[in-house]
Motif scaffolding. Structure first.
Motif, mmCIF file in Angstrom:
data_model
loop_
_atom_site.group_PDB
_atom_site.id
_atom_site.type_symbol
_atom_site.label_atom_id
_atom_site.label_comp_id
_atom_site.label_asym_id
_atom_site.label_seq_id
_atom_site.Cartn_x
_atom_site.Cartn_y
_atom_site.Cartn_z
ATOM 1 N N GLN A 83 3.010 -16.819 -25.456
ATOM 2 C CA GLN A 83 2.034 -16.586 -26.502
ATOM 3 C C GLN A 83 2.281 -17.532 -27.664
ATOM 4 N N PHE A 84 1.236 -18.267 -28.056
ATOM 5 C CA PHE A 84 1.323 -19.170 -29.210
ATOM 6 C C PHE A 84 0.211 -18.780 -30.175
ATOM 7 N N GLY A 85 0.619 -18.273 -31.328
ATOM 8 C CA GLY A 85 -0.363 -17.701 -32.230
ATOM 9 C C GLY A 85 -0.977 -16.472 -31.586
ATOM 10 N N ASP A 86 -2.303 -16.403 -31.541
ATOM 11 C CA ASP A 86 -2.995 -15.278 -30.908
ATOM 12 C C ASP A 86 -3.400 -15.575 -29.469
ATOM 13 N N PHE A 87 -3.054 -16.749 -28.968
ATOM 14 C CA PHE A 87 -3.446 -17.150 -27.622
ATOM 15 C C PHE A 87 -2.296 -16.979 -26.638
ATOM 16 N N MET A 88 -2.647 -16.733 -25.381
ATOM 17 C CA MET A 88 -1.631 -16.517 -24.348
ATOM 18 C C MET A 88 -2.042 -17.209 -23.057
ATOM 19 N N VAL A 89 -1.060 -17.823 -22.408
ATOM 20 C CA VAL A 89 -1.256 -18.365 -21.068
ATOM 21 C C VAL A 89 -0.253 -17.676 -20.153
ATOM 22 N N GLU A 90 -0.689 -17.331 -18.955
ATOM 23 C CA GLU A 90 0.178 -16.575 -18.051
ATOM 24 C C GLU A 90 0.013 -17.047 -16.615
ATOM 25 N N ALA A 91 1.126 -17.120 -15.904
ATOM 26 C CA ALA A 91 1.131 -17.398 -14.466
ATOM 27 C C ALA A 91 1.701 -16.169 -13.769
ATOM 28 N N ARG A 92 1.033 -15.752 -12.708
ATOM 29 C CA ARG A 92 1.445 -14.512 -12.041
ATOM 30 C C ARG A 92 1.265 -14.650 -10.532
ATOM 31 N N TYR A 93 2.214 -14.086 -9.768
ATOM 32 C CA TYR A 93 2.089 -14.033 -8.314
ATOM 33 C C TYR A 93 2.050 -12.576 -7.882
ATOM 34 N N ASN A 94 1.036 -12.217 -7.104
ATOM 35 C CA ASN A 94 0.884 -10.857 -6.596
ATOM 36 C C ASN A 94 1.264 -10.822 -5.116
ATOM 37 N N LEU A 95 2.377 -10.170 -4.826
ATOM 38 C CA LEU A 95 2.893 -10.064 -3.464
ATOM 39 C C LEU A 95 2.380 -8.782 -2.825
ATOM 40 N N GLY A 96 1.504 -8.914 -1.833
ATOM 41 C CA GLY A 96 0.906 -7.745 -1.191
ATOM 42 C C GLY A 96 1.904 -6.961 -0.356
ATOM 43 N N LEU A 97 1.850 -5.627 -0.452
ATOM 44 C CA LEU A 97 2.728 -4.743 0.318
ATOM 45 C C LEU A 97 1.962 -3.968 1.385
ATOM 46 N N THR A 98 0.667 -3.801 1.187
ATOM 47 C CA THR A 98 -0.136 -2.934 2.047
ATOM 48 C C THR A 98 -0.849 -3.718 3.139
ATOM 49 N N LYS A 99 -0.823 -3.183 4.363
ATOM 50 C CA LYS A 99 -1.611 -3.763 5.445
ATOM 51 C C LYS A 99 -3.090 -3.602 5.123
ATOM 52 N N LEU A 100 -3.881 -4.636 5.425
ATOM 53 C CA LEU A 100 -5.290 -4.621 5.054
ATOM 54 C C LEU A 100 -6.180 -3.893 6.046
ATOM 55 N N PHE A 101 -5.684 -3.689 7.281
ATOM 56 C CA PHE A 101 -6.525 -3.102 8.320
ATOM 57 C C PHE A 101 -5.894 -1.841 8.903
ATOM 58 N N ASP A 102 -6.743 -0.935 9.380
ATOM 59 C CA ASP A 102 -6.291 0.303 10.023
ATOM 60 C C ASP A 102 -6.142 0.148 11.531
ATOM 61 N N SER A 103 -6.619 -0.960 12.076
ATOM 62 C CA SER A 103 -6.642 -1.132 13.530
ATOM 63 C C SER A 103 -5.234 -1.162 14.111
ATOM 64 N N ILE A 104 -5.119 -0.703 15.357
ATOM 65 C CA ILE A 104 -3.821 -0.597 16.032
ATOM 66 C C ILE A 104 -3.203 -1.970 16.257
ATOM 67 N N ASP A 105 -4.024 -2.996 16.546
ATOM 68 C CA ASP A 105 -3.501 -4.326 16.843
ATOM 69 C C ASP A 105 -3.306 -5.167 15.581
ATOM 70 N N ASP A 106 -3.257 -4.515 14.432
ATOM 71 C CA ASP A 106 -3.066 -5.218 13.159
ATOM 72 C C ASP A 106 -1.740 -5.983 13.170
ATOM 73 N N LYS A 107 -1.754 -7.216 12.673
ATOM 74 C CA LYS A 107 -0.558 -8.043 12.599
ATOM 75 C C LYS A 107 0.048 -8.039 11.196
ATOM 76 N N SER A 108 -0.106 -6.938 10.478
ATOM 77 C CA SER A 108 0.439 -6.799 9.122
ATOM 78 C C SER A 108 -0.149 -7.835 8.169
ATOM 79 N N HIS A 109 -1.455 -8.065 8.251
ATOM 80 C CA HIS A 109 -2.126 -8.950 7.299
ATOM 81 C C HIS A 109 -2.052 -8.340 5.904
ATOM 82 N N LYS A 110 -1.636 -9.165 4.926
ATOM 83 C CA LYS A 110 -1.487 -8.687 3.554
ATOM 84 C C LYS A 110 -2.017 -9.736 2.581
ATOM 85 N N ASN A 111 -2.355 -9.294 1.372
ATOM 86 C CA ASN A 111 -2.817 -10.215 0.339
ATOM 87 C C ASN A 111 -1.661 -11.006 -0.251
ATOM 88 N N SER A 112 -1.963 -12.239 -0.631
ATOM 89 C CA SER A 112 -1.007 -13.106 -1.323
ATOM 90 C C SER A 112 -1.803 -13.924 -2.335
#
Length: 202
Positions: free
Chosen positions: A159-188
């Motif tokens: 934060q510089f003055g009233d302004f802010m710059v941010e870098a963030r990485y979101n590591l997915g933990l949840t499988k995206l699909f309910d299907s039995i043959d799911d290969k643990s696809h997750k968000n990144s």
């Protein structure tokens, strides 16, 4: 020359001093930015450019420690290609949109510079896939897609003055699909946002 350097140092110190909220104070920071996202364990997957917008609500617990809760609309997904049995090439565009609620702890290494980590529940509002082959394109909903997503956000902000710059990485933990043959696809997702800090309250 010495007076000019002294003035520059004083301005820098003043900016740094105002680059962090006082202990016990609240603030809100509206943010907008861009992000690169993908879905893990998809062959030939490519990063997809998307946008993110929302706000973080911050409380300064101590001089070096703060907590925040946010609300963001996030455009995610990925792109990939595959070849059909007849040899035709198919380009696929996975379109995912979420309402994400990051809850984070922040540690200030120096005034204005914070390292962040937390947990992020996400609620899916769109899950479509568009396939193209030559001039033919088809779009439809993705079957067996989960409406809830959980990830771990890790990042840093300055934060510089009233302004802010941010870098963030979101590591997915949840499988995206309910299907039995799911290969643990997750968000990144990797994102960079710019915000404006607005203090409020006594």
């Amino acid at each position: 020359m010495k007076k000019l350097m002294l003035f520059a140092v004083m301005m820098l110190c003043a900016m740094t001093a105002s680059a962090q909220q006082e202990v016990g104070k609240f603030s809100v920071a509206p943010k907008v930015g861009l992000q690169l996202s993908t879905v893990t364990k998809i062959d030939n997957s490519k990063m997809k450019l998307g946008s993110v917008a929302g706000a973080d609500f911050n409380y300064q617990v101590a001089e070096k420690f703060a907590v925040s809760a946010g609300l963001f609309y996030s455009m995610q997904g990925c792109k990939y290609d595959f070849t059909e049995i007849d040899g035709s090439k198919i380009d696929a565009n996975v379109k995912l949109e979420y309402i994400n609620v990051p809850i984070m702890a922040q540690y200030y290494v120096i005034p204005g510079l914070a390292l962040k980590a937390g947990v992020q529940p996400g609620f899916n509002v769109k899950h479509k896939i568009k396939t193209e082959s030559g001039k033919v394109s088809v779009e439809g909903d993705i079957d067996d897609f989960k409406s809830f997503d959980l990830s771990i956000p890790l990042g840093a902000s300055y934060q510089f003055g009233d302004f802010m710059v941010e870098a963030r990485y979101n590591l997915g933990l949840t499988k995206l699909f309910d299907s039995i043959d799911d290969k643990s696809h997750k968000n990144s997702v990797f994102q960079v946002t710019f915000g404006y800090v607005i203090p409020f309250g006594k």
